[in-house]
Each structure stands twice: as structure tokens, then as C-alpha cells.
Design an enzyme around this catalytic site. Structure first.
Site, PDB file in Angstrom:
ATOM      1  N   ARG A 137     -18.953 -11.634  19.360  1.00 47.90           N
ATOM      2  CA  ARG A 137     -18.969 -11.708  17.897  1.00 47.90           C
ATOM      3  C   ARG A 137     -20.340 -11.291  17.365  1.00 47.90           C
ATOM      4  O   ARG A 137     -20.444 -10.617  16.346  1.00 47.90           O
ATOM      5  CB  ARG A 137     -18.664 -13.139  17.436  1.00 47.90           C
ATOM      6  CG  ARG A 137     -17.240 -13.574  17.690  1.00 47.90           C
ATOM      7  CD  ARG A 137     -17.030 -14.999  17.173  1.00 47.90           C
ATOM      8  NE  ARG A 137     -15.729 -15.496  17.578  1.00 47.90           N
ATOM      9  CZ  ARG A 137     -15.524 -16.662  18.189  1.00 47.90           C
ATOM     10  NH1 ARG A 137     -16.526 -17.462  18.455  1.00 47.90           N
ATOM     11  NH2 ARG A 137     -14.309 -17.023  18.535  1.00 47.90           N
ATOM     12  N   PHE A 190      -5.353 -10.738  15.414  1.00 47.50           N
ATOM     13  CA  PHE A 190      -5.266 -11.968  16.221  1.00 47.50           C
ATOM     14  C   PHE A 190      -6.479 -12.840  15.891  1.00 47.50           C
ATOM     15  O   PHE A 190      -7.197 -13.293  16.778  1.00 47.50           O
ATOM     16  CB  PHE A 190      -5.238 -11.645  17.731  1.00 47.50           C
ATOM     17  CG  PHE A 190      -4.224 -10.612  18.130  1.00 47.50           C
ATOM     18  CD1 PHE A 190      -2.921 -10.979  18.414  1.00 47.50           C
ATOM     19  CD2 PHE A 190      -4.565  -9.265  18.212  1.00 47.50           C
ATOM     20  CE1 PHE A 190      -1.976 -10.034  18.794  1.00 47.50           C
ATOM     21  CE2 PHE A 190      -3.626  -8.309  18.579  1.00 47.50           C
ATOM     22  CZ  PHE A 190      -2.329  -8.690  18.874  1.00 47.50           C
ATOM     23  N   ASP A 238      -3.020 -12.602  11.651  1.00 53.79           N
ATOM     24  CA  ASP A 238      -2.517 -13.441  12.732  1.00 53.79           C
ATOM     25  C   ASP A 238      -1.064 -13.772  12.394  1.00 53.79           C
ATOM     26  O   ASP A 238      -0.711 -13.938  11.225  1.00 53.79           O
ATOM     27  CB  ASP A 238      -3.335 -14.730  12.851  1.00 53.79           C
ATOM     28  CG  ASP A 238      -3.160 -15.405  14.211  1.00 53.79           C
ATOM     29  OD1 ASP A 238      -4.126 -15.401  15.001  1.00 53.79           O
ATOM     30  OD2 ASP A 238      -2.065 -15.940  14.483  1.00 53.79           O
ATOM     31  N   SER A 239      -0.220 -13.869  13.427  1.00 56.35           N
ATOM     32  CA  SER A 239       1.191 -14.158  13.149  1.00 56.35           C
ATOM     33  C   SER A 239       1.385 -15.619  12.762  1.00 56.35           C
ATOM     34  O   SER A 239       2.417 -15.986  12.208  1.00 56.35           O
ATOM     35  CB  SER A 239       2.048 -13.814  14.369  1.00 56.35           C
ATOM     36  OG  SER A 239       1.566 -14.519  15.482  1.00 56.35           O
ATOM     37  N   ALA A 276      -0.657 -13.231   7.190  1.00 57.51           N
ATOM     38  CA  ALA A 276       0.138 -13.810   8.266  1.00 57.51           C
ATOM     39  C   ALA A 276       1.231 -12.812   8.626  1.00 57.51           C
ATOM     40  O   ALA A 276       2.253 -12.715   7.953  1.00 57.51           O
ATOM     41  CB  ALA A 276       0.740 -15.137   7.813  1.00 57.51           C
ATOM     42  N   ASP A 326      -7.869  -8.748  19.823  1.00 57.77           N
ATOM     43  CA  ASP A 326      -8.129  -9.858  20.756  1.00 57.77           C
ATOM     44  C   ASP A 326      -6.869 -10.701  20.914  1.00 57.77           C
ATOM     45  O   ASP A 326      -6.808 -11.844  20.452  1.00 57.77           O
ATOM     46  CB  ASP A 326      -9.306 -10.706  20.231  1.00 57.77           C
ATOM     47  CG  ASP A 326      -9.683 -11.817  21.210  1.00 57.77           C
ATOM     48  OD1 ASP A 326      -9.406 -11.673  22.412  1.00 57.77           O
ATOM     49  OD2 ASP A 326     -10.257 -12.831  20.760  1.00 57.77           O
ATOM     50  N   CYS A 373      -7.762 -11.406  27.828  1.00 57.16           N
ATOM     51  CA  CYS A 373      -8.215 -12.674  28.415  1.00 57.16           C
ATOM     52  C   CYS A 373      -7.251 -13.122  29.508  1.00 57.16           C
ATOM     53  O   CYS A 373      -7.265 -14.276  29.920  1.00 57.16           O
ATOM     54  CB  CYS A 373      -8.376 -13.744  27.348  1.00 57.16           C
ATOM     55  SG  CYS A 373      -6.869 -14.089  26.435  1.00 57.16           S
TER      56      CYS A 373
END
Ligand code: SAH
Length: 399
Positions: free
Chosen positions: A217, A233, A255-256, A282, A303, A343
Site C-alpha cells: 500500500r 476487491f 467489492d462484491s 458494491a 487483490d 494470496c
């Protein structure tokens, strides 16, 4: 003291001691000469011996493909002093890294195998430590561990929240309860590099915040000036808030999960009240990219959650990374940057890079790698346990 009378012994099959002799901390069930049939309780400390009777070390027993997570290689008693020692070591390292200071009090104190405490994760947010057990052995040790945290000199921990309802093996039937083991926090704001974040360890994902992206970041902050930034995300909006401080022209967060969007908006407000540069949506990331105009953003962050939680899901995961990155690379403005991450522990650095490479080729654009990113120093990788290196990232320059 000798552990022989204290702990039950598990014997390995011939030749199965090799990886343990190289200090790899896992004993797979197939390596055992005989899997205990109920006479050893899950979570118990066991001694592990080679086929010839030589002592290898001690670890936590568990029913599953990993049968023992090694705690030490030697004749070690796993008592309160053992945990105190390991926690002291972990804290000493974070302290040397300067992670607890006036403008930063969010960091990972214990990173499982990376801190020679397999099955244990502890994140610190201000005066609260969030403890997460991934093995029955650590679940049983939770009160010893929690009890010691306030004694870490200078760490300032006064509350300990235990959060393992979703991380312990379901079949072990431990019925863990998420709750405070010590104290109770009345403040949920943590500081990362001078930026403030509400951390919802009660309801949030994992321990409530992703401290593992701290350094990445920061890098993004320094590359954000004058750019139109899209943070896909976004979860708690970490990258978004850094981009705003870095002087981004506008920041859009996607983001969902509606809850994540609410968290992001709250965190943006906490640092930049009434700043018109930010908007949050969203929506599914793939859909959002689909209807994004090409060239609308100069910096895109990708991400996503781990696409592959297990090896069996690897093929689909790689396809997912390819699709997502192709969409991101296709849409970023000329001269733009893409911060792309994986990740998934099951996806190697090489495999991830290959997926991004195929994605780039698919778009036909000229793409160069500017930075190769990983997890920060408070997520150390035990050199004998390369599986501990899970976060992989690339910063791409797209023409
Ligand atoms: N970048 C974040 C961490 C991301 S965690 C940080 O720095 O803290 C992954 C996030 O992806 C979660 O918040 C989850 O809600 C979201 N997510 C999962 N599937 C998604 C999808 N298909 N589209 C958009 N968001 C998704």
C-alpha cells in the site's frame, strides 16, 4: 527434562525422517508407521521418532493429512515457558522492525510456522491482540498464549480476542467460541503508517484487517499522484485510503460485499472526511471491469481472495487469475499501472507470473514488470518451510 514419560510417541516409517531432518515442520499422516486409533487425543503434544527410534522432536498431533505440526526439534517440554519464549522472540523481532510506534500500531505478531508456532496467528491492533488457532493443539494452548500477551514488554496489549470459529478443523468438534479471553476493547481504530482504520475483528474476515499489504500500500501511495485509481476487491479500503493520501485524482473502490463497501466508506471518511474524490461500488469485480471504458483508470489494483484454497482447485484458480488480469490490463490507460496479487498458498510465484504473462499476451499490449512484491517482514518465511511464502504481487507498466 526428558519428554519420554510425558508425551506419547509416534514412530515414522523408514526414510520418512528426511524432510524433518531438514527442519520442515509438518509430518504427513502417510509418513507415520501407524496412525493412532483414538489412543492419542487430537491436539496433544507428541514425540516424533525416526524408524530406528532416534528422537526427532515434539509437535501437536492432529487428525488429517498433516498429522503433526512440529513445535521443536529436540527433547523439549511444551509448557508455559515454551510459549512465553516463542512469543518473546516474535515480539522482539517486531519491535526491532519498528512496527509499534505512534503512527503505526497494526501488525502481525505471530505468523505460524514463520515464528516457529505452527497453527497460530496473532494480529495486533492497538491495544487488542486477535488470536487465531488453526490447529487443535493451539486451541488448547489459547489461555496460556493469551495470558502471556499482556506481559510482552512495550507491546501495550491489554485485550485479547480469540477468533477461531472458522479456522479450526470442523471435524475436531472443538466448538470454539469467538470471544474476549482478556479485557474488552472499547476502541476499534488501528493506525497503519499514520492512516486510521476501523478494524472489525468481531465480524470481519480473518482477524479483521489485511496487515500483509502494508508495504505494498505504501508503494502504491507513492505511485498514485495525479492518477485515477480503481481499487478492486477493496475490503476495508486499505489501498484506497493510501491512494488518496498519495494525491490520486479520483479513487473508485469495488467489492462484491456490501459490508466491505460500508467499511471502505467509513475508513475513507475517517481519514478524508467529505473528500469528493472517492466513490465505492458494491459489485462483482468481473462485471465491473466488463462495463468499464478502456482508459478510464491509470492505476488498477487487483487483490482478489485466494482463488485456490487447495491444490485441487489450482487449474481453475490459474484460469481465474488469467481472466481477471486480462480484463485489468486491457482496461488500464496507456502509461498506466496494474498492481496485481495472489494470496493463494497453492499457487507458486512462477505459476502466478505465468498466468499474468498469458493475460498480458492476450491483450497484445506492451507490458513490463516494475516491481515484484511479497508479504512484509512481520509475515516471515521459515526458510525450511517455503510454503509459508503465500503473497505474490507484480506491478505492471502497461503501454
Ligand atoms: N485488498 C484488500 C483485501 C482483499 S480481500 C485489502 O487490502 O485489505 C478480498 C475481497 O474480495 C473481500 O472483501 C471479498 O468480499 C471480495 N470479493 C470476493 N469475490 C469478489 C468478486 N467476485 N468481486 C468483487 N469482490 C469480491
Amino acid at each position: 527434562m526428558n519428554t519420554y514419560d510425558k508425551y506419547p510417541t509416534l514412530r515414522l516409517r523408514r526414510g520418512k525422517e528426511e524432510s524433518l531432518d531438514r527442519f520442515h515442520p509438518w509430518v504427513f499422516s502417510g509418513a507415520l508407521a501407524r496412525m493412532p486409533q483414538g489412543e492419542i487425543e487430537e491436539g496433544a503434544v507428541v514425540r516424533v521418532e525416526a524408524a530406528d527410534g532416534r528422537l526427532i522432536g515434539v509437535g501437536h498431533f492432529q487428525i488429517g493429512s498433516i498429522a503433526v505440526r512440529m513445535l521443536d526439534f529436540g527433547d523439549t517440554v511444551v509448557d508455559e515457558a515454551f510459549y512465553a519464549h516463542r512469543l518473546d522472540d516474535a515480539w522482539k523481532m517486531r519491535r526491532a522492525l519498528g512496527l509499534q510506534r505512534a503512527d503505526n500500531d497494526a501488525f502481525r505478531l505471530v505468523h505460524g510456522e514463520g515464528d516457529f508456532l505452527p497453527g497460530l496467528v496473532i494480529d495486533v491492533y492497538g491495544s487488542t491482540a486477535v488470536v487465531q488457532a488453526h490447529s487443535p493443539g493451539m486451541h488448547y494452548a489459547r489461555h496460556i498464549i493469551a495470558g502471556y500477551l499482556p506481559a510482552l514488554d512495550g507491546a501495550g496489549i491489554t485485550n485479547v480476542y480469540y477468533k477461531s470459529e472458522t479456522t479450526l478443523p470442523y471435524k475436531a468438534r472443538l466448538d470454539p467460541v469467538n470471544d474476549y479471553l482478556i479485557g474488552r476493547a472499547d476502541d476499534d481504530v488501528a493506525i497503519e503508517n499514520g492512516l486510521r482504520f476501523h478494524v472489525d475483528w468481531l465480524r470481519g474476515q480473518k482477524t479483521g484487517f489485511f496487515v500483509d499489504q502494508r508495504d505494498n500500500r505504501s508503494l502504491l501511495e507513492h505511485l498514485s499522484h495525479g492518477r485515477r485509481v480503481l481499487n478492486m476487491f477493496c475490503y476495508t479500503g486499505g489501498f484506497s485510503v493510501y491512494a488518496m493520501r498519495g494525491g490520486a485524482e479520483l479513487v473508485h473502490s469495488v467489492d462484491s460485499s456490501a459490508k466491505a463497501i460500508a467499511l471502505t466508506e467509513e475508513n475513507v471518511r475517517l481519514n478524508f472526511p467529505d473528500d469528493p474524490r472517492h466513490a465505492a461500488f458494491a459489485e462483482d469485480a468481473f462485471k465491473y471491469l466488463d462495463h468499464t471504458d478502456a482508459g478510464a483508470y491509470d492505476l488498477i489494483v487487483l487483490d482478489p481472495p485466494a482463488f485456490a484454497k487447495h491444490r485441487s482447485a489450482l487449474r481453475n484458480a490459474l484460469q481465474g487469475y488469467r481472466r481477471l488480469n486480462a480484463a485489468g490490463i486491457a482496461k488500464v490507460a496507456p502509461g498506466g499501472l496494474v498492481f496485481t496479487f495472489s494470496c493463494s498458498q497453492a499457487v507458486s510465484r512462477e505459476q502466478f507470473r505465468l498466468a499474468v504473462f498469458s493475460a498480458a499476451a492476450q491483450t497484445g499490449r506492451r507490458v513490463r514488470i516494475l516491481h515484484q512484491l511479497t508479504q512484509p517482514a512481520d509475515h516471515p518465511v521459515n526458510i525450511y518451510h517455503p510454503e509459508g511464502e503465500y503473497l505474490k504481487g507484480l506491478v505492471l507498466y502497461v503501454e
